[in-house]
Design a protein around this motif. Structure first.
Motif, PDB file in Angstrom:
ATOM      1  N   PRO A   1       0.838  -1.216   0.000  1.00 44.84           N
ATOM      2  CA  PRO A   1       0.000   0.000   0.000  1.00 44.84           C
ATOM      3  C   PRO A   1       0.863   1.253   0.000  1.00 44.84           C
ATOM      4  O   PRO A   1       2.003   1.235   0.473  1.00 44.84           O
ATOM      5  CB  PRO A   1      -0.792  -0.119   1.307  1.00 44.84           C
ATOM      6  N   TYR A   2       0.302   2.320  -0.503  1.00 43.74           N
ATOM      7  CA  TYR A   2       1.019   3.595  -0.462  1.00 43.74           C
ATOM      8  C   TYR A   2       0.020   4.742  -0.368  1.00 43.74           C
ATOM      9  O   TYR A   2      -1.142   4.620  -0.763  1.00 43.74           O
ATOM     10  CB  TYR A   2       1.922   3.770  -1.687  1.00 43.74           C
TER      11      TYR A   2
ATOM     12  N   ASP B   1      -5.471  -6.299   2.322  1.00 38.60           N
ATOM     13  CA  ASP B   1      -5.893  -6.834   3.617  1.00 38.60           C
ATOM     14  C   ASP B   1      -5.302  -6.068   4.796  1.00 38.60           C
ATOM     15  O   ASP B   1      -5.429  -6.502   5.943  1.00 38.60           O
ATOM     16  CB  ASP B   1      -5.490  -8.310   3.724  1.00 38.60           C
ATOM     17  N   LYS B   2      -4.659  -4.930   4.542  1.00 39.94           N
ATOM     18  CA  LYS B   2      -4.073  -4.155   5.632  1.00 39.94           C
ATOM     19  C   LYS B   2      -5.132  -3.289   6.318  1.00 39.94           C
ATOM     20  O   LYS B   2      -6.212  -3.055   5.771  1.00 39.94           O
ATOM     21  CB  LYS B   2      -2.922  -3.285   5.112  1.00 39.94           C
ATOM     22  N   THR B   3      -4.786  -2.819   7.505  1.00 40.97           N
ATOM     23  CA  THR B   3      -5.722  -2.016   8.313  1.00 40.97           C
ATOM     24  C   THR B   3      -5.172  -0.607   8.498  1.00 40.97           C
ATOM     25  O   THR B   3      -3.964  -0.421   8.657  1.00 40.97           O
ATOM     26  CB  THR B   3      -5.945  -2.670   9.689  1.00 40.97           C
ATOM     27  N   VAL B   4      -6.097   0.363   8.508  1.00 42.39           N
ATOM     28  CA  VAL B   4      -5.725   1.769   8.674  1.00 42.39           C
ATOM     29  C   VAL B   4      -6.109   2.219  10.081  1.00 42.39           C
ATOM     30  O   VAL B   4      -7.197   1.897  10.569  1.00 42.39           O
ATOM     31  CB  VAL B   4      -6.419   2.658   7.630  1.00 42.39           C
ATOM     32  N   SER B   5      -5.234   2.967  10.722  1.00 43.26           N
ATOM     33  CA  SER B   5      -5.541   3.510  12.044  1.00 43.26           C
ATOM     34  C   SER B   5      -5.094   4.967  12.107  1.00 43.26           C
ATOM     35  O   SER B   5      -4.185   5.390  11.386  1.00 43.26           O
ATOM     36  CB  SER B   5      -4.848   2.696  13.140  1.00 43.26           C
ATOM     37  N   TRP B   6      -5.746   5.724  12.988  1.00 41.95           N
ATOM     38  CA  TRP B   6      -5.369   7.107  13.274  1.00 41.95           C
ATOM     39  C   TRP B   6      -4.926   7.185  14.725  1.00 41.95           C
ATOM     40  O   TRP B   6      -5.595   6.647  15.616  1.00 41.95           O
ATOM     41  CB  TRP B   6      -6.537   8.062  13.052  1.00 41.95           C
ATOM     42  N   VAL B   7      -3.799   7.873  14.958  1.00 42.68           N
ATOM     43  CA  VAL B   7      -3.324   8.082  16.321  1.00 42.68           C
ATOM     44  C   VAL B   7      -2.970   9.547  16.508  1.00 42.68           C
ATOM     45  O   VAL B   7      -2.721  10.273  15.540  1.00 42.68           O
ATOM     46  CB  VAL B   7      -2.084   7.208  16.646  1.00 42.68           C
ATOM     47  N   ARG B   8      -2.972   9.978  17.755  1.00 46.74           N
ATOM     48  CA  ARG B   8      -2.520  11.328  18.107  1.00 46.74           C
ATOM     49  C   ARG B   8      -1.195  11.193  18.829  1.00 46.74           C
ATOM     50  O   ARG B   8      -1.075  10.412  19.779  1.00 46.74           O
ATOM     51  CB  ARG B   8      -3.549  12.018  19.018  1.00 46.74           C
ATOM     52  N   ARG B   9      -0.199  11.931  18.363  1.00 49.83           N
ATOM     53  CA  ARG B   9       1.126  11.849  18.963  1.00 49.83           C
ATOM     54  C   ARG B   9       1.427  13.141  19.717  1.00 49.83           C
ATOM     55  O   ARG B   9       1.374  14.229  19.156  1.00 49.83           O
ATOM     56  CB  ARG B   9       2.186  11.601  17.893  1.00 49.83           C
ATOM     57  N   ASP B  10       1.747  12.990  21.000  1.00 51.21           N
ATOM     58  CA  ASP B  10       2.126  14.131  21.842  1.00 51.21           C
ATOM     59  C   ASP B  10       3.444  13.779  22.511  1.00 51.21           C
ATOM     60  O   ASP B  10       3.473  13.156  23.576  1.00 51.21           O
ATOM     61  CB  ASP B  10       1.033  14.405  22.885  1.00 51.21           C
ATOM     62  N   GLY B  11       4.556  14.169  21.870  1.00 52.53           N
ATOM     63  CA  GLY B  11       5.863  13.770  22.355  1.00 52.53           C
ATOM     64  C   GLY B  11       6.038  12.276  22.173  1.00 52.53           C
ATOM     65  O   GLY B  11       5.883  11.743  21.081  1.00 52.53           O
ATOM     66  N   ASP B  12       6.341  11.570  23.272  1.00 56.67           N
ATOM     67  CA  ASP B  12       6.478  10.113  23.223  1.00 56.67           C
ATOM     68  C   ASP B  12       5.153   9.403  23.469  1.00 56.67           C
ATOM     69  O   ASP B  12       5.090   8.170  23.381  1.00 56.67           O
ATOM     70  CB  ASP B  12       7.506   9.650  24.267  1.00 56.67           C
ATOM     71  N   GLU B  13       4.130  10.150  23.780  1.00 56.85           N
ATOM     72  CA  GLU B  13       2.818   9.546  24.076  1.00 56.85           C
ATOM     73  C   GLU B  13       2.004   9.408  22.797  1.00 56.85           C
ATOM     74  O   GLU B  13       1.875  10.351  22.010  1.00 56.85           O
ATOM     75  CB  GLU B  13       2.062  10.406  25.090  1.00 56.85           C
ATOM     76  N   ILE B  14       1.432   8.219  22.587  1.00 56.30           N
ATOM     77  CA  ILE B  14       0.605   7.947  21.414  1.00 56.30           C
ATOM     78  C   ILE B  14      -0.774   7.513  21.888  1.00 56.30           C
ATOM     79  O   ILE B  14      -0.900   6.609  22.715  1.00 56.30           O
ATOM     80  CB  ILE B  14       1.230   6.865  20.520  1.00 56.30           C
ATOM     81  N   LYS B  15      -1.796   8.147  21.344  1.00 55.89           N
ATOM     82  CA  LYS B  15      -3.170   7.836  21.724  1.00 55.89           C
ATOM     83  C   LYS B  15      -3.920   7.332  20.500  1.00 55.89           C
ATOM     84  O   LYS B  15      -4.010   8.030  19.486  1.00 55.89           O
ATOM     85  CB  LYS B  15      -3.860   9.077  22.305  1.00 55.89           C
ATOM     86  N   LEU B  16      -4.479   6.106  20.585  1.00 53.96           N
ATOM     87  CA  LEU B  16      -5.233   5.524  19.481  1.00 53.96           C
ATOM     88  C   LEU B  16      -6.602   6.192  19.358  1.00 53.96           C
ATOM     89  O   LEU B  16      -7.336   6.298  20.339  1.00 53.96           O
ATOM     90  CB  LEU B  16      -5.409   4.021  19.693  1.00 53.96           C
ATOM     91  N   LEU B  17      -6.919   6.647  18.143  1.00 55.92           N
ATOM     92  CA  LEU B  17      -8.206   7.305  17.891  1.00 55.92           C
ATOM     93  C   LEU B  17      -9.158   6.396  17.124  1.00 55.92           C
ATOM     94  O   LEU B  17     -10.328   6.275  17.489  1.00 55.92           O
ATOM     95  CB  LEU B  17      -7.983   8.607  17.113  1.00 55.92           C
TER      96      LEU B  17
ATOM     97  N   ARG C   1      -5.625   9.222   1.912  1.00 58.55           N
ATOM     98  CA  ARG C   1      -5.989   8.412   0.745  1.00 58.55           C
ATOM     99  C   ARG C   1      -4.922   7.351   0.506  1.00 58.55           C
ATOM    100  O   ARG C   1      -3.740   7.659   0.395  1.00 58.55           O
ATOM    101  CB  ARG C   1      -6.153   9.302  -0.487  1.00 58.55           C
ATOM    102  N   ILE C   2      -5.375   6.094   0.420  1.00 55.67           N
ATOM    103  CA  ILE C   2      -4.448   4.961   0.333  1.00 55.67           C
ATOM    104  C   ILE C   2      -4.799   4.097  -0.872  1.00 55.67           C
ATOM    105  O   ILE C   2      -5.969   3.728  -1.061  1.00 55.67           O
ATOM    106  CB  ILE C   2      -4.493   4.111   1.617  1.00 55.67           C
ATOM    107  N   ASN C   3      -3.796   3.762  -1.658  1.00 54.64           N
ATOM    108  CA  ASN C   3      -3.969   2.847  -2.780  1.00 54.64           C
ATOM    109  C   ASN C   3      -3.386   1.477  -2.430  1.00 54.64           C
ATOM    110  O   ASN C   3      -2.433   1.385  -1.661  1.00 54.64           O
ATOM    111  CB  ASN C   3      -3.284   3.390  -4.035  1.00 54.64           C
ATOM    112  N   ARG C   4      -3.971   0.419  -3.020  1.00 57.38           N
ATOM    113  CA  ARG C   4      -3.546  -0.975  -2.850  1.00 57.38           C
ATOM    114  C   ARG C   4      -3.551  -1.393  -1.376  1.00 57.38           C
ATOM    115  O   ARG C   4      -2.626  -2.072  -0.920  1.00 57.38           O
ATOM    116  CB  ARG C   4      -2.152  -1.188  -3.452  1.00 57.38           C
ATOM    117  N   LEU C   5      -4.570  -1.037  -0.633  1.00 62.16           N
ATOM    118  CA  LEU C   5      -4.613  -1.370   0.792  1.00 62.16           C
ATOM    119  C   LEU C   5      -4.733  -2.874   0.999  1.00 62.16           C
ATOM    120  O   LEU C   5      -4.122  -3.435   1.910  1.00 62.16           O
ATOM    121  CB  LEU C   5      -5.776  -0.639   1.467  1.00 62.16           C
TER     122      LEU C   5
END
Length: 321
Positions: A78-79, A108-124, A102-106
């Motif tokens: 995917p890209y 069987d892969k999964t898309v996720s969104w996260v919020r990054r605050d320094g070293d902290e990552i929060k799954l959205l 926008r993603i082409n050739r996805l």
């Protein structure tokens, strides 16, 4: 006759050992291609060798075909379609922000969104599911390939770094910076200076000019209020009109109130929804007070009026003595 049977015997054994579904002429052609039966081989050994050669040949052929059609295996991953155009987003305070991915050739892969605050990552979000406790965040998929993150009623604390991730190994990451801007609302005088107080005499026309700048999303609806009373559509008093000019990057809204009366005194606000507000206090006075009647006057006029009244009082006291 005996010689004919002796000659046909090896061929019969060869035919009997050919697996079902493989045509004899295919084997014959492979035998011809790869040199036939070697000395010391049985018919069955030769058949297995020929089939192995056939399988090897067909595999190489398929690999070459797949490479010719699809390119290297790396190119099958995917890209992100528009990497450069989605990495910096500006949204207006209180509006809905959209972070495109926008993603082409996805496949069987999964898309996720996260919020990054320094070293902290929060799954959205993960796939089509939202994992944020904040109901303002959601995944708003747009056909055919936009895994768009939606943030409603944006707040200043929403500004920061976000990432759209694809579950490859290692994950592919699209970083997105969200900037939140708040419009600036000011009520100005005839010279363009910000003013917080204006004086008018009875019977004159009140004219208040409000400017709105730093608006990434164009809006034309500006709300005027006198106290808690909305003026834009007021037909009970009469003589009220609002003119909005969008000829430049700064929106200018002007409120006109004809035949001003003392009851028109009070606090006036110019607002852009609940996002930003500017205010001015209007005095409508009876009689002639030249220092206070100048349109566009502000605190200086009020000080001048106070000074005139003070001098008048002192003069009166001196005469009494």
């Amino acid at each position: 006759m005996l010689r004919l049977l002796i000659f046909l015997a090896p061929l019969t054994g060869l035919a009997l050992t050919v697996p079902q579904g493989v045509r004899k002429e295919g084997v014959d052609s492979e035998e011809m291609k790869y040199g036939g039966i070697e000395s010391g081989q049985s018919a069955s050994d030769a058949t297995r060798a020929s089939l192995a050669s056939l399988w090897s040949y067909s595999t190489v052929t398929e690999d070459r075909y797949d490479h010719a059609v699809h390119g290297d295996q790396h190119d099958l991953l995917p890209y992100f379609q528009d990497y450069e155009n989605t990495t910096n987003i500006t949204a207006q305070l209180g509006s809905t922000a959209y972070l495109n991915c926008r993603i082409n050739r996805l496949r069987d892969k999964t898309v996720s969104w996260v919020r990054r605050d320094g070293d902290e990552i929060k799954l959205l979000t993960w796939g089509l599911h939202t994992y944020s406790n904040d109901a303002r965040f959601s995944l708003n998929f747009e056909h055919p390939n936009n895994w768009k993150l939606q943030i409603k009623y944006t707040q200043r604390r929403d500004q920061g770094n976000y990432e759209c991730q694809i579950s490859t190994h290692p994950p592919k990451v699209l970083p997105v910076r969200l900037n939140i801007v708040a419009p600036v609302v000011e009520i100005i005088d005839e010279r363009g200076a910000s003013v917080h107080e204006k004086f008018y005499k009875t019977g004159s026309t009140i004219e208040l000019k409000c400017t709105i700048s730093q608006m990434p999303q164009a809006q034309t609806f500006i709300l005027w209020r006198h106290g808690d009373h909305m003026l834009n559509y007021d037909t009970s008093r009469g003589g009220i009109s609002v003119k909005t000019d969008m000829s430049s990057s700064v929106i200018v809204s002007t409120l006109f109130i004809a035949n001003a009366a003392p009851s028109d005194s009070g606090n006036y606000t110019c607002s852009l929804g609940d996002v930003a507000t500017g205010s001015v206090f209007v005095h409508v006075l009876n009689g002639e007070h030249p220092a206070a009647m100048q349109h566009g006057s502000g605190t200086k006029d009020l000080c001048s009026l106070a000074l005139v009244l003070l001098l008048s009082s002192l003069t009166t006291l001196l005469h009494l003595r």
